[in-house]
Motif scaffolding. Structure first.
Motif, PDB file in Angstrom:
ATOM      1  N   UNK A   1     -23.840   4.896 -38.590  1.00 18.64           N
ATOM      2  CA  UNK A   1     -25.130   5.592 -38.598  1.00 18.64           C
ATOM      3  C   UNK A   1     -25.056   6.794 -39.528  1.00 18.64           C
ATOM      4  N   UNK A   2     -26.160   7.027 -40.226  1.00 17.39           N
ATOM      5  CA  UNK A   2     -26.202   8.176 -41.132  1.00 17.39           C
ATOM      6  C   UNK A   2     -27.540   8.899 -40.996  1.00 17.39           C
ATOM      7  N   UNK A   3     -27.467  10.208 -40.997  1.00 14.10           N
ATOM      8  CA  UNK A   3     -28.644  11.063 -40.919  1.00 14.10           C
ATOM      9  C   UNK A   3     -28.564  12.059 -42.061  1.00 14.10           C
ATOM     10  N   UNK A   4     -29.733  12.468 -42.558  1.00 13.38           N
ATOM     11  CA  UNK A   4     -29.747  13.426 -43.663  1.00 13.38           C
ATOM     12  C   UNK A   4     -30.921  14.376 -43.475  1.00 13.38           C
ATOM     13  N   UNK A   5     -30.676  15.655 -43.726  1.00 13.86           N
ATOM     14  CA  UNK A   5     -31.757  16.620 -43.606  1.00 13.86           C
ATOM     15  C   UNK A   5     -31.241  18.041 -43.538  1.00 13.86           C
ATOM     16  N   UNK A  21     -30.254  17.861 -29.123  1.00 10.88           N
ATOM     17  CA  UNK A  21     -30.929  17.024 -30.108  1.00 10.88           C
ATOM     18  C   UNK A  21     -30.973  17.727 -31.458  1.00 10.88           C
ATOM     19  N   UNK A  22     -30.705  16.979 -32.520  1.00 15.08           N
ATOM     20  CA  UNK A  22     -30.893  17.473 -33.884  1.00 15.08           C
ATOM     21  C   UNK A  22     -32.144  16.801 -34.444  1.00 15.08           C
ATOM     22  N   UNK A  23     -33.080  17.621 -34.913  1.00 13.06           N
ATOM     23  CA  UNK A  23     -34.338  17.089 -35.435  1.00 13.06           C
ATOM     24  C   UNK A  23     -34.342  17.161 -36.955  1.00 13.06           C
ATOM     25  N   UNK A  24     -34.621  16.017 -37.580  1.00 13.51           N
ATOM     26  CA  UNK A  24     -34.760  15.949 -39.031  1.00 13.51           C
ATOM     27  C   UNK A  24     -36.191  15.562 -39.366  1.00 13.51           C
ATOM     28  N   UNK A  25     -36.522  15.548 -40.636  1.00 13.30           N
ATOM     29  CA  UNK A  25     -37.908  15.327 -41.041  1.00 13.30           C
ATOM     30  C   UNK A  25     -38.468  14.026 -40.486  1.00 13.30           C
ATOM     31  N   UNK A  26     -37.694  12.953 -40.558  1.00  9.28           N
ATOM     32  CA  UNK A  26     -38.203  11.654 -40.108  1.00  9.28           C
ATOM     33  C   UNK A  26     -37.323  10.998 -39.053  1.00  9.28           C
ATOM     34  N   UNK A  27     -36.471  11.792 -38.410  1.00 12.00           N
ATOM     35  CA  UNK A  27     -35.534  11.192 -37.469  1.00 12.00           C
ATOM     36  C   UNK A  27     -35.026  12.260 -36.490  1.00 12.00           C
ATOM     37  N   UNK A  28     -34.351  11.824 -35.435  1.00 11.12           N
ATOM     38  CA  UNK A  28     -33.693  12.767 -34.534  1.00 11.12           C
ATOM     39  C   UNK A  28     -32.433  12.115 -33.986  1.00 11.12           C
ATOM     40  N   UNK A  29     -31.514  12.957 -33.536  1.00 12.48           N
ATOM     41  CA  UNK A  29     -30.236  12.483 -33.025  1.00 12.48           C
ATOM     42  C   UNK A  29     -29.953  13.159 -31.691  1.00 12.48           C
ATOM     43  N   UNK A  30     -29.689  12.349 -30.648  1.00 14.17           N
ATOM     44  CA  UNK A  30     -29.189  12.892 -29.385  1.00 14.17           C
ATOM     45  C   UNK A  30     -27.687  13.055 -29.551  1.00 14.17           C
ATOM     46  N   UNK A  31     -27.255  14.310 -29.707  1.00 17.36           N
ATOM     47  CA  UNK A  31     -25.862  14.578 -30.051  1.00 17.36           C
ATOM     48  C   UNK A  31     -24.918  14.181 -28.927  1.00 17.36           C
TER      49      UNK A  31
END
Length: 264
Positions: A1-5, A21-31
């Motif tokens: 999985x990859x996230x960018x922001x 939770x990390x919130x990105x422009x078009x996605x989020x991640x439950x850490x």
């Protein structure tokens, strides 16, 4: 999985343990869901939280120009006693300042590494305590504006700390304290203007962080010096990632850094 922001302060939800939770422009991640997994952080560029430009971050996620211009970085934020909206006096943007300052504020005691006094908007309880890595906290005064909270904090700082030892907090070198007893002991030092707002009967809040392994001695990750890092994520406390090799990464302290996160 990859996230960018662009990195911003992690959002949290109270729970046992706390959810991050990390919130990105078009996605989020439950850490919480990536604990015990390998996480790679790659620094790509800067992105000022105010102007959005690729300029070196100066403080609080802002480039130097924005830090000295945006109302979101006024001196009254770090020093609530400098608030003037209740006097109808502008610092940088009176409308913004009235919205932020003229609302209920809490003066509290929190135990992260030691007992400290702090100020936050009522709407930020218990978020503020979570962000500081406090395992226990209690409200002591609820006032109608930021100025009254600020002068109360200043008065209490003569009798109790106002800073957290982040290294002790992250190694979990902490002791439980009787915060109700401390609240009552400090009551006499509250300024006259805020005495009527003292909270005489409440109990402390206890917080449980998602940490599988605490570091023995912390090593801080700085993306300017180490733009690429990989490690096994072992915990989240305050606004920090804790890795298996004792590396810790302050997410909030890296706001405005645009990164790639790769999870293996």
């Amino acid at each position: 999985m990859q996230y960018e922001g662009v990195l911003r302060k992690m959002q949290t939800e109270p729970g046992d343990p706390i959810q991050y939770f990390m919130l990105f422009e078009n996605d989020f991640l439950n850490v919480n869901q990536i604990l015990d997994k390998t996480l790679q952080i790659d620094f790509i560029k800067y992105q000022c939280l105010n102007c959005g430009q690729d300029r070196p971050i100066y403080r609080q996620g802002f480039c130097k120009t924005c830090f000295y211009e945006t109302p979101a970085a006024g001196d009254w934020i770090m020093k609530p006693e400098l608030s003037t909206a209740h006097l109808d006096q502008e610092d940088r943007d009176l409308e913004y300042e009235k919205k932020a300052q003229l609302q209920p504020h809490i003066v509290y005691l929190a135990n992260s590494s030691n007992i400290k006094v702090g100020v936050t908007r009522k709407s930020q309880v218990p978020t503020r305590w979570i962000d500081q890595g406090a395992h226990e906290a209690i409200e002591i005064v609820e006032v109608p504006n930021r100025y009254l909270a600020g002068i109360t904090e200043v008065a209490l700082k003569d009798h109790i700390a106002d800073k957290t030892n982040w290294r002790k907090m992250l190694t979990n070198d902490v002791e439980d304290e009787d915060l109700v007893e401390w609240r009552n002991k400090l009551r006499t030092y509250i300024p006259e203007e805020a005495q009527e707002y003292f909270i005489a009967s409440n109990s402390e809040t206890n917080l449980n962080f998602p940490v599988l392994q605490y570091p023995k001695k912390v090593k801080s990750l700085n993306l300017d010096k180490t733009p690429s890092y990989k490690g096994v994520l072992k915990g989240i406390k305050g606004q920090y990632f804790i890795f298996e090799d004792n590396t810790v990464f302050n997410v909030r302290g890296s706001e405005g850094y645009y990164v790639s996160l790769t999870i293996a």
